[in-house]
Design an enzyme around this catalytic site. Structure first.
Site, short mmCIF file in Angstrom:
data_model
loop_
_atom_site.label_atom_id
_atom_site.label_comp_id
_atom_site.label_asym_id
_atom_site.label_seq_id
_atom_site.Cartn_x
_atom_site.Cartn_y
_atom_site.Cartn_z
NE ARG A 11 -13.42 -17.70 53.93
CZ ARG A 11 -12.64 -18.28 54.59
NH1 ARG A 11 -13.29 -19.36 55.66
NH2 ARG A 11 -11.46 -18.14 54.74
CB CYS A 13 -12.31 -23.18 60.98
SG CYS A 13 -13.01 -24.93 60.23
#
Ligand code: ZN
Length: 305
Positions: A16, A241
């Site tokens: 992820r 991110c």
């Protein structure tokens, strides 16, 4: 007589956190094969994917298909990151074992990452808690930018602790403090973790660390010293991110497992077979991975040679 080794719970986040920032979109078949191989490693938890907007994170648009096709190992929790009730409903339909909620301690980053303010994020989490109430799925909460934000600078401890409390009020019993852009340092990490453990004895506090400034494992060491027993890490140190300036890789699982083993902890993960997965991941992302032990070899292997 051998002393019982203390168990550390590891969450593998490469599928992820790792893949979400990669320019190459990894084919679904390859993801499923990699997760099946990771499952054999004995992780406490594997973060499989995220149910967020496909246009925001195209690399993870196949989350439902991946969940449908992986082989689940009993004893491993397969989690999905969600940010909204809509995403949570999709994750529940895909039978994720755990929904990982994310809010940022920084309003500016929460708006960039989730497209809403912190209060609105928690309004959604309350709905998600209702959605999940009658299902087998559990909830965990993450607090991004817990140790500093490139958009806002220092984040006061009280703000982070307040967010742990808001999660706890929703019945979330496991909260991860995230150093999303690697701004944390050992004394700060220890102080905030200690404060969180003291104030919330019923909440399992974990850490999600990035090695952006080379302090990742030093921060783990500091956290172990105050009693933290749950860490996220990413195979090959991938990750970051897409909505945080300057974000780079998570702490590298191989390096973390190696250090924890040398220190006498039990991670449940076999270091040699973990290192053996690196070439498949390298092929999938199309570039070399990060990490030291994967290249240099673990100390025990050198001693045997
Ligand atoms: Zn991360």
């Amino acid at each position: 007589m051998t002393a019982t080794r203390k168990r550390i719970e590891l969450t593998e986040v490469v599928m992820r956190d790792g893949l979400q920032i990669e320019p190459a979109i990894v084919p679904t078949d390859t993801k499923v094969a990699l997760i099946d191989q990771l499952s054999e490693q004995g992780y406490a938890r594997i973060e499989v994917s995220s149910f967020v907007s496909a246009s925001a994170v195209p690399a993870l648009a196949d989350a439902a298909e991946v969940f449908a096709r992986i082989r689940r190992r009993p004893g491993t929790v397969y989690s999905a990151l969600v940010m909204t009730p809509r995403g949570a409903a999709r994750a529940l339909a895909a039978q994720a074992d755990e929904l990982s909620l994310v809010v940022s301690a920084s309003e500016a980053h929460n708006r960039a990452n989730a497209g809403r303010d912190i209060d609105t994020s928690f309004d959604g989490f309350a709905e998600i808690a209702l959605l999940a109430r009658d299902t087998p799925a559990t909830l965990c909460g993450a607090i991004a930018m817990s140790f500093g934000c490139p958009l806002e600078g220092d984040i006061p401890f009280e703000r982070v602790l307040g967010l742990v409390g808001r999660y706890a009020n929703l019945g979330v019993r496991s909260v991860s403090l995230a150093d999303t852009t690697g701004m944390g340092y050992p004394t700060q990490i220890a102080a905030l973790c200690e404060a969180a453990l003291r104030r919330f004895p019923d909440v399992r506090i974990g850490l999600h660390l990035h090695d952006t400034r080379g302090l990742g494992l030093a921060n783990v060491h500091a956290a172990l010293g105050v009693g933290i027993e749950r860490f996220d890490a990413s195979l090959g140190g991938l990750g970051g991110c897409p909505f945080a300036p300057g974000a780079s890789g998570n702490i590298c699982t191989e390096d973390l497992v190696h250090m924890l083993e040398l220190m006498g902890y039990d991670t449940g993960v076999d270091l040699d077979t973990l290192i053996a997965l690196r070439p498949a991941l390298e092929n999938a992302v199309g570039h070399a991975l990060h990490g030291h032990v994967g290249r240099a070899g673990p100390c025990h292997r050198l001693a045997r040679a």
